[in-house]
Design a protein around this motif. Structure first.
Motif, PDB file in Angstrom:
ATOM      1  N   GLY A  29       7.191  14.966  -8.022  1.00  0.00           N
ATOM      2  CA  GLY A  29       6.358  16.093  -8.409  1.00  0.00           C
ATOM      3  C   GLY A  29       5.861  16.024  -9.838  1.00  0.00           C
ATOM      4  O   GLY A  29       4.848  16.635 -10.174  1.00  0.00           O
ATOM      5  N   THR A  30       6.573  15.307 -10.696  1.00  0.00           N
ATOM      6  CA  THR A  30       6.203  15.198 -12.105  1.00  0.00           C
ATOM      7  C   THR A  30       5.857  13.756 -12.427  1.00  0.00           C
ATOM      8  O   THR A  30       6.537  12.833 -11.984  1.00  0.00           O
ATOM      9  N   GLY A  31       4.814  13.568 -13.225  1.00  0.00           N
ATOM     10  CA  GLY A  31       4.442  12.227 -13.635  1.00  0.00           C
ATOM     11  C   GLY A  31       5.532  11.570 -14.466  1.00  0.00           C
ATOM     12  O   GLY A  31       6.320  12.244 -15.134  1.00  0.00           O
ATOM     13  N   VAL A  32       5.575  10.254 -14.426  1.00  0.00           N
ATOM     14  CA  VAL A  32       6.607   9.479 -15.127  1.00  0.00           C
ATOM     15  C   VAL A  32       5.943   8.390 -15.960  1.00  0.00           C
ATOM     16  O   VAL A  32       5.009   7.725 -15.495  1.00  0.00           O
ATOM     17  N   VAL A  33       6.426   8.224 -17.185  1.00  0.00           N
ATOM     18  CA  VAL A  33       6.062   7.062 -17.984  1.00  0.00           C
ATOM     19  C   VAL A  33       7.237   6.087 -17.914  1.00  0.00           C
ATOM     20  O   VAL A  33       8.319   6.364 -18.430  1.00  0.00           O
ATOM     21  N   ARG A  89       0.822  -1.207   0.000  1.00  0.00           N
ATOM     22  CA  ARG A  89       0.000   0.000   0.000  1.00  0.00           C
ATOM     23  C   ARG A  89       0.858   1.260   0.000  1.00  0.00           C
ATOM     24  O   ARG A  89       0.537   2.243  -0.675  1.00  0.00           O
ATOM     25  N   VAL A  90       1.955   1.228   0.752  1.00  0.00           N
ATOM     26  CA  VAL A  90       2.860   2.375   0.786  1.00  0.00           C
ATOM     27  C   VAL A  90       3.491   2.595  -0.587  1.00  0.00           C
ATOM     28  O   VAL A  90       3.558   3.724  -1.089  1.00  0.00           O
ATOM     29  N   LEU A  91       3.966   1.513  -1.213  1.00  0.00           N
ATOM     30  CA  LEU A  91       4.570   1.623  -2.536  1.00  0.00           C
ATOM     31  C   LEU A  91       3.550   2.141  -3.551  1.00  0.00           C
ATOM     32  O   LEU A  91       3.870   2.992  -4.392  1.00  0.00           O
ATOM     33  N   ARG A  92       2.342   1.646  -3.467  1.00  0.00           N
ATOM     34  CA  ARG A  92       1.293   2.068  -4.396  1.00  0.00           C
ATOM     35  C   ARG A  92       1.062   3.575  -4.281  1.00  0.00           C
ATOM     36  O   ARG A  92       0.943   4.272  -5.285  1.00  0.00           O
ATOM     37  N   ALA A  93       1.036   4.067  -3.058  1.00  0.00           N
ATOM     38  CA  ALA A  93       0.825   5.502  -2.852  1.00  0.00           C
ATOM     39  C   ALA A  93       2.009   6.314  -3.366  1.00  0.00           C
ATOM     40  O   ALA A  93       1.829   7.372  -3.978  1.00  0.00           O
ATOM     41  N   ARG A  94       3.221   5.826  -3.137  1.00  0.00           N
ATOM     42  CA  ARG A  94       4.412   6.572  -3.543  1.00  0.00           C
ATOM     43  C   ARG A  94       4.622   6.542  -5.062  1.00  0.00           C
ATOM     44  O   ARG A  94       5.324   7.400  -5.611  1.00  0.00           O
ATOM     45  N   LEU A  95       4.030   5.560  -5.727  1.00  0.00           N
ATOM     46  CA  LEU A  95       4.213   5.416  -7.176  1.00  0.00           C
ATOM     47  C   LEU A  95       2.957   5.800  -7.949  1.00  0.00           C
ATOM     48  O   LEU A  95       2.842   5.478  -9.135  1.00  0.00           O
ATOM     49  N   ARG A  96       2.072   6.513  -7.333  1.00  0.00           N
ATOM     50  CA  ARG A  96       0.809   6.843  -7.988  1.00  0.00           C
ATOM     51  C   ARG A  96       1.004   7.795  -9.169  1.00  0.00           C
ATOM     52  O   ARG A  96       0.110   7.941 -10.018  1.00  0.00           O
ATOM     53  N   HIS A  97       2.176   8.453  -9.247  1.00  0.00           N
ATOM     54  CA  HIS A  97       2.453   9.363 -10.368  1.00  0.00           C
ATOM     55  C   HIS A  97       3.076   8.633 -11.559  1.00  0.00           C
ATOM     56  O   HIS A  97       3.411   9.262 -12.567  1.00  0.00           O
ATOM     57  N   VAL A  98       3.230   7.313 -11.458  1.00  0.00           N
ATOM     58  CA  VAL A  98       3.892   6.539 -12.514  1.00  0.00           C
ATOM     59  C   VAL A  98       2.847   5.904 -13.433  1.00  0.00           C
ATOM     60  O   VAL A  98       1.856   5.330 -12.972  1.00  0.00           O
ATOM     61  N   GLY A 136      11.576 -11.772 -13.827  1.00  0.00           N
ATOM     62  CA  GLY A 136      11.350 -10.701 -12.863  1.00  0.00           C
ATOM     63  C   GLY A 136      12.574 -10.267 -12.087  1.00  0.00           C
ATOM     64  O   GLY A 136      12.465  -9.396 -11.202  1.00  0.00           O
ATOM     65  N   GLU A 137      13.749 -10.856 -12.392  1.00  0.00           N
ATOM     66  CA  GLU A 137      14.955 -10.412 -11.690  1.00  0.00           C
ATOM     67  C   GLU A 137      15.241  -8.952 -12.044  1.00  0.00           C
ATOM     68  O   GLU A 137      15.130  -8.544 -13.191  1.00  0.00           O
ATOM     69  N   GLY A 138      15.610  -8.176 -11.040  1.00  0.00           N
ATOM     70  CA  GLY A 138      15.922  -6.766 -11.254  1.00  0.00           C
ATOM     71  C   GLY A 138      14.725  -5.843 -11.183  1.00  0.00           C
ATOM     72  O   GLY A 138      14.887  -4.608 -11.239  1.00  0.00           O
ATOM     73  N   PHE A 139      13.505  -6.386 -11.036  1.00  0.00           N
ATOM     74  CA  PHE A 139      12.345  -5.500 -10.968  1.00  0.00           C
ATOM     75  C   PHE A 139      12.396  -4.617  -9.724  1.00  0.00           C
ATOM     76  O   PHE A 139      11.979  -3.455  -9.762  1.00  0.00           O
ATOM     77  N   GLY A 140      12.919  -5.154  -8.646  1.00  0.00           N
ATOM     78  CA  GLY A 140      13.057  -4.348  -7.430  1.00  0.00           C
ATOM     79  C   GLY A 140      13.938  -3.135  -7.643  1.00  0.00           C
ATOM     80  O   GLY A 140      13.721  -2.085  -7.015  1.00  0.00           O
ATOM     81  N   LEU A 141      14.936  -3.254  -8.519  1.00  0.00           N
ATOM     82  CA  LEU A 141      15.806  -2.117  -8.814  1.00  0.00           C
ATOM     83  C   LEU A 141      15.067  -1.049  -9.619  1.00  0.00           C
ATOM     84  O   LEU A 141      15.334   0.150  -9.475  1.00  0.00           O
ATOM     85  N   ILE A 142      14.151  -1.480 -10.480  1.00  0.00           N
ATOM     86  CA  ILE A 142      13.306  -0.527 -11.200  1.00  0.00           C
ATOM     87  C   ILE A 142      12.483   0.285 -10.202  1.00  0.00           C
ATOM     88  O   ILE A 142      12.400   1.516 -10.291  1.00  0.00           O
ATOM     89  N   VAL A 143      11.888  -0.413  -9.242  1.00  0.00           N
ATOM     90  CA  VAL A 143      11.079   0.270  -8.225  1.00  0.00           C
ATOM     91  C   VAL A 143      11.949   1.226  -7.422  1.00  0.00           C
ATOM     92  O   VAL A 143      11.545   2.373  -7.144  1.00  0.00           O
ATOM     93  N   GLU A 144      13.158   0.798  -7.062  1.00  0.00           N
ATOM     94  CA  GLU A 144      14.076   1.674  -6.313  1.00  0.00           C
ATOM     95  C   GLU A 144      14.375   2.947  -7.095  1.00  0.00           C
ATOM     96  O   GLU A 144      14.376   4.053  -6.535  1.00  0.00           O
ATOM     97  N   ASP A 145      14.644   2.803  -8.384  1.00  0.00           N
ATOM     98  CA  ASP A 145      14.933   3.968  -9.221  1.00  0.00           C
ATOM     99  C   ASP A 145      13.748   4.932  -9.235  1.00  0.00           C
ATOM    100  O   ASP A 145      13.917   6.157  -9.125  1.00  0.00           O
ATOM    101  N   LEU A 146      12.558   4.406  -9.392  1.00  0.00           N
ATOM    102  CA  LEU A 146      11.369   5.244  -9.464  1.00  0.00           C
ATOM    103  C   LEU A 146      11.096   5.943  -8.131  1.00  0.00           C
ATOM    104  O   LEU A 146      10.657   7.097  -8.103  1.00  0.00           O
ATOM    105  N   LEU A 147      11.382   5.266  -7.040  1.00  0.00           N
ATOM    106  CA  LEU A 147      11.167   5.870  -5.726  1.00  0.00           C
ATOM    107  C   LEU A 147      12.166   6.999  -5.458  1.00  0.00           C
ATOM    108  O   LEU A 147      11.858   7.940  -4.721  1.00  0.00           O
ATOM    109  N   ARG A 148      13.368   6.896  -6.049  1.00  0.00           N
ATOM    110  CA  ARG A 148      14.381   7.926  -5.834  1.00  0.00           C
ATOM    111  C   ARG A 148      14.125   9.182  -6.666  1.00  0.00           C
ATOM    112  O   ARG A 148      14.629  10.251  -6.347  1.00  0.00           O
ATOM    113  N   ALA A 149      13.365   9.025  -7.744  1.00  0.00           N
ATOM    114  CA  ALA A 149      13.116  10.167  -8.630  1.00  0.00           C
ATOM    115  C   ALA A 149      12.118  11.118  -7.988  1.00  0.00           C
ATOM    116  O   ALA A 149      11.285  10.719  -7.174  1.00  0.00           O
ATOM    117  N   PRO A 150      12.197  12.416  -8.320  1.00  0.00           N
ATOM    118  CA  PRO A 150      11.241  13.384  -7.781  1.00  0.00           C
ATOM    119  C   PRO A 150       9.808  12.989  -8.117  1.00  0.00           C
ATOM    120  O   PRO A 150       9.512  12.603  -9.251  1.00  0.00           O
TER     121      PRO A 150
END
Length: 219
Positions: free
Chosen positions: A115-119, A13-22, A99-113
């Motif tokens: 404020g702006t939507g991301v594709v 749920r926390v990840l979902r909220a933090r990635l809602r701009h993706v 699915g190996e490395g998917f966690g690193l994708i999530v880490e990258d997205l969480l580190r990005a600002p």
């Protein structure tokens, strides 16, 4: 609910909220994901995160313990990877498809600002891994290229991989067949999970595909 399941549910749920701009664009190889992502992002003021562009970085950040299939792949010669194995084996053992490395994708997205939507785009965005992170069902779509579309893209790109093997024709066949089966797997998985997918054929122009993806996102 057991403690471990409760903790996982809270974390999701926390990840979902933090990635809602993706916004997520997954799909088969050669479906036009990168081009469509750039155009949709430009039209709607979003940034683009390409999972293909960070593959080398993610491979370097992975260990044999957390990415055993990647470790085995790296130890193979080009012919062992693309010529000597069946397309079925290539599909089932390819690290990114597992699915190996998917966690690193999530880490990258969480580190990005945020404020702006991301594709976020790329074949590594597997439906079963993305769905738990979706704040809105319409924040993801998968592009499913028809075999003739994929072959045309393959021939146009003149892919480097087959030329680096001892049997380019066999490698080409294996890659096309592996990618066809991967697309079929995505089709089944998106259907089972109730996720949006767009069939991409030779009769569909780029503008139409941009419009359909933007519409799937609710723009």
């Amino acid at each position: 609910m057991r403690t471990g399941e409760r903790e996982e549910s809270v974390r999701t749920r926390v990840l979902r909220a933090r990635l809602r701009h993706v916004y997520w664009i997954g799909g088969g190889s050669g479906a036009g994901k990168s081009t469509i992502a750039r155009r949709v992002a430009a039209l709607h003021g979003l940034r683009v995160y390409s999972t293909d562009e960070v593959m080398s970085d993610h491979a370097g950040r992975s260990t044999p313990e957390d990415a055993p299939w990647l470790s085995r792949f790296k130890a193979m010669s080009m012919d062992e990877r693309w010529v000597n194995r069946s397309p079925e084996t290539m599909l089932d053992t390819f690290h990114w498809y597992r699915g190996e490395g998917f966690g690193l994708i999530v880490e990258d997205l969480l580190r990005a600002p945020a404020g702006t939507g991301v594709v976020a785009e790329g074949f590594r965005l597997l439906p079963r891994l993305v769905k738990p992170l979706l704040a809105e069902p319409g924040h993801a779509v998968w592009l499913l290229p028809a075999p003739e579309f994929r072959r045309a893209v393959f021939d146009d790109r003149g892919w480097e991989i087959p030329r680096r093997t001892g049997d380019p024709e066999r490698a080409r066949h294996n890659l096309l067949e592996r990618d066809r089966m991967f697309t079929d797997r995505l089709r089944e998985e998106t259907g089972r999970l109730g996720l949006p997918a767009v069939e991409v054929g030779t009769g569909m122009d780029e503008d139409e595909l941009v419009e359909r993806v933007a519409r799937a996102f609710g723009f």
